[in-house]
Design an enzyme around this catalytic site. Sequence first.
Site, short mmCIF file in Angstrom:
data_model
loop_
_atom_site.label_atom_id
_atom_site.label_comp_id
_atom_site.label_asym_id
_atom_site.label_seq_id
_atom_site.Cartn_x
_atom_site.Cartn_y
_atom_site.Cartn_z
N HIS A 1 19.73 45.73 2.25
CA HIS A 1 19.08 46.14 3.51
C HIS A 1 18.95 47.67 3.56
O HIS A 1 19.63 48.38 2.84
CB HIS A 1 19.90 45.68 4.73
CG HIS A 1 19.74 44.22 5.02
ND1 HIS A 1 20.54 43.27 4.44
CD2 HIS A 1 18.87 43.56 5.83
CE1 HIS A 1 20.16 42.06 4.87
NE2 HIS A 1 19.15 42.21 5.71
N GLY B 1 16.32 46.01 23.86
CA GLY B 1 16.35 46.92 22.70
C GLY B 1 14.95 47.35 22.31
O GLY B 1 14.60 47.44 21.13
N THR C 1 22.91 40.32 14.93
CA THR C 1 23.92 39.87 13.95
C THR C 1 25.21 40.70 14.13
O THR C 1 25.27 41.57 14.99
CB THR C 1 23.39 40.02 12.51
OG1 THR C 1 23.07 41.41 12.29
CG2 THR C 1 22.15 39.18 12.29
N LYS D 1 21.45 49.77 8.58
CA LYS D 1 22.14 48.53 8.97
C LYS D 1 23.64 48.75 9.11
O LYS D 1 24.26 49.36 8.25
CB LYS D 1 21.85 47.40 7.96
CG LYS D 1 22.39 46.05 8.41
CD LYS D 1 21.72 44.90 7.72
CE LYS D 1 22.29 43.56 8.17
NZ LYS D 1 22.04 43.28 9.59
N1 LIG Z 1 17.86 37.37 13.29
C1 LIG Z 1 16.89 38.03 12.64
O1 LIG Z 1 15.88 37.46 12.16
C2 LIG Z 1 17.01 39.52 12.53
C3 LIG Z 1 18.08 40.14 13.10
N2 LIG Z 1 18.17 41.50 13.12
C4 LIG Z 1 19.29 42.05 13.85
O2 LIG Z 1 18.81 42.60 15.08
C5 LIG Z 1 19.67 43.65 15.49
C6 LIG Z 1 18.84 44.90 15.79
O3 LIG Z 1 18.26 45.38 14.60
P1 LIG Z 1 17.33 46.68 14.60
O4 LIG Z 1 16.16 46.48 15.50
O5 LIG Z 1 17.10 47.01 13.17
O6 LIG Z 1 18.32 47.75 15.23
P2 LIG Z 1 17.96 49.08 16.07
O7 LIG Z 1 19.21 49.89 16.08
O8 LIG Z 1 16.70 49.68 15.55
O9 LIG Z 1 17.67 48.53 17.54
C7 LIG Z 1 18.65 48.12 18.46
C8 LIG Z 1 18.17 48.56 19.83
O10 LIG Z 1 19.04 48.01 20.82
C9 LIG Z 1 19.20 48.99 21.82
N3 LIG Z 1 20.38 48.71 22.63
C10 LIG Z 1 21.69 48.87 22.31
N4 LIG Z 1 22.49 48.56 23.36
C11 LIG Z 1 21.66 48.19 24.36
C12 LIG Z 1 21.87 47.76 25.70
N5 LIG Z 1 23.10 47.64 26.24
N6 LIG Z 1 20.79 47.48 26.46
C13 LIG Z 1 19.53 47.56 25.95
N7 LIG Z 1 19.26 47.97 24.69
C14 LIG Z 1 20.32 48.27 23.89
C15 LIG Z 1 19.30 50.30 21.04
O11 LIG Z 1 19.08 51.44 21.87
C16 LIG Z 1 18.19 50.10 20.01
O12 LIG Z 1 16.94 50.53 20.48
C17 LIG Z 1 20.70 43.82 14.37
O13 LIG Z 1 21.85 43.10 14.71
C18 LIG Z 1 20.01 43.18 13.17
O14 LIG Z 1 20.90 42.73 12.19
C19 LIG Z 1 17.21 42.29 12.58
C20 LIG Z 1 16.11 41.72 11.98
C21 LIG Z 1 15.94 40.28 11.89
O1 LIG Z 2 19.40 44.36 10.17
C1 LIG Z 2 18.35 43.93 9.65
O2 LIG Z 2 17.38 44.67 9.41
C2 LIG Z 2 18.27 42.50 9.35
N1 LIG Z 2 19.21 41.74 9.81
C3 LIG Z 2 19.31 40.33 9.67
C4 LIG Z 2 20.57 39.98 8.92
O3 LIG Z 2 21.64 40.55 9.23
O4 LIG Z 2 20.52 39.12 8.05
C5 LIG Z 2 18.05 39.69 9.16
C6 LIG Z 2 17.25 40.51 8.20
O5 LIG Z 2 17.79 40.39 6.92
C7 LIG Z 2 17.10 41.96 8.64
#
Ligand SMILES: NC(=O)C1=CN([C@@H]2O[C@H](COP(=O)(O)OP(=O)(O)OC[C@H]3O[C@@H](n4cnc5c(N)ncnc54)[C@H](O)[C@@H]3O)[C@@H](O)[C@H]2O)C=CC1
Ligand SMILES: O=C(O)C1=N[C@H](C(=O)O)C[C@H](O)C1
Length: 270
Positions: A158, A11, A103, A162
């Site tokens: 958020h 991603g 998530t 999201k």
């Molecule tokens: N656990 C944590 O600490 C955190 C978790 N997250 C989670 O991370 C995930 C992504 O968040 P964002 O970066 O904001 O989303 P985003 O939508 O900006 O990025 C997701 C990326 O994944 C790519 N993608 C989708 N399918 C794909 C595939 N089959 N192969 C390769 N790439 C693929 C998309 O093209 C996009 O660039 C969400 O589920 C979010 O809730 C976000 C921030 C912190």
């Molecule tokens: O989607 C986000 O941006 C985030 N996702 C995570 C969540 O679902 O809790 C972590 C963080 O809050 C940012």
Amino acid sequence: MSDLPGIVITGASGRMGQMLIRTVVESKGAKLVGAVERTGHDWIGQDLGVAMGGTALGVAVTDDPLDAFAKAQAVIDFTTPDATVEFAALAAQARAVHVIGTTGLEETHLEKIRLAARHAIVVRAGNMSLGVNLLVQLTKKVAAALDEDFDIEVIEAHHHHKVDAPSGTALMLGEAAAEGRGVHLADVSDSGRDGITGARKRGDIGFSAIRGGDIVGEHDVMFAGQGERIVLRHMATDRGIFARGALKAALWGQGHKPGEYDMMDVLGLS
Ligand SMILES: NC(=O)C1=CN([C@@H]2O[C@H](COP(=O)(O)OP(=O)(O)OC[C@H]3O[C@@H](n4cnc5c(N)ncnc54)[C@H](O)[C@@H]3O)[C@@H](O)[C@H]2O)C=CC1
Ligand SMILES: O=C(O)C1=N[C@H](C(=O)O)C[C@H](O)C1
């Protein structure tokens, strides 16, 4: 070539993908060896640094995850539930640690990740920051100390992009509150209030989600009693906290036994 652990970011063009790339490139403890995006994405075939608007990094963005994972010691994955399930099997095949930040995972996804973790090291958490993982511990303690005279509500906010609710973090906090109370979250969760809902049920754990603007991520756990309220709060203002946690998990995973771990294990908080 240095012998630092090689990291692949999936991603790569996403909000977290770009933050992770900057974090790994700036790190002295790991090197970036691959970047994966979905088939059809504009960045495929381009140098990653150039695609991000900077100088070349010598890593081409690919839509062939297995080829990329085969060169890596760890895969850091913040994508979508379906992509993450696919990457779990491929990371296991490549013997690479799989760090999952994605998530919105449902039971069918979790089951496939559990299967992969029989043969692979998986570190998964709905929030990789130190602050939230501490908040989870605090939530469990406060919930254990109070009885059902205190209503527990988890409120999260958020950015408007999201796609899942409650957030992964809100669910971690809800699970911690339920564990503190000695109940199962599934039995007491209330996340869809709208219309004539009836009065709040004693013992329920409620969830509310705000979506707007560029909010990085904010979480309150409220314990509302008669004449007083306790509110535990975490506010993220920079996605770097998640990226640094994920890189720490990727390095921690090296040399561990196959299995599913979380950030409590990585941070030594369990
Ligand atoms: N656990 C944590 O600490 C955190 C978790 N997250 C989670 O991370 C995930 C992504 O968040 P964002 O970066 O904001 O989303 P985003 O939508 O900006 O990025 C997701 C990326 O994944 C790519 N993608 C989708 N399918 C794909 C595939 N089959 N192969 C390769 N790439 C693929 C998309 O093209 C996009 O660039 C969400 O589920 C979010 O809730 C976000 C921030 C912190
Ligand atoms: O989607 C986000 O941006 C985030 N996702 C995570 C969540 O679902 O809790 C972590 C963080 O809050 C940012």
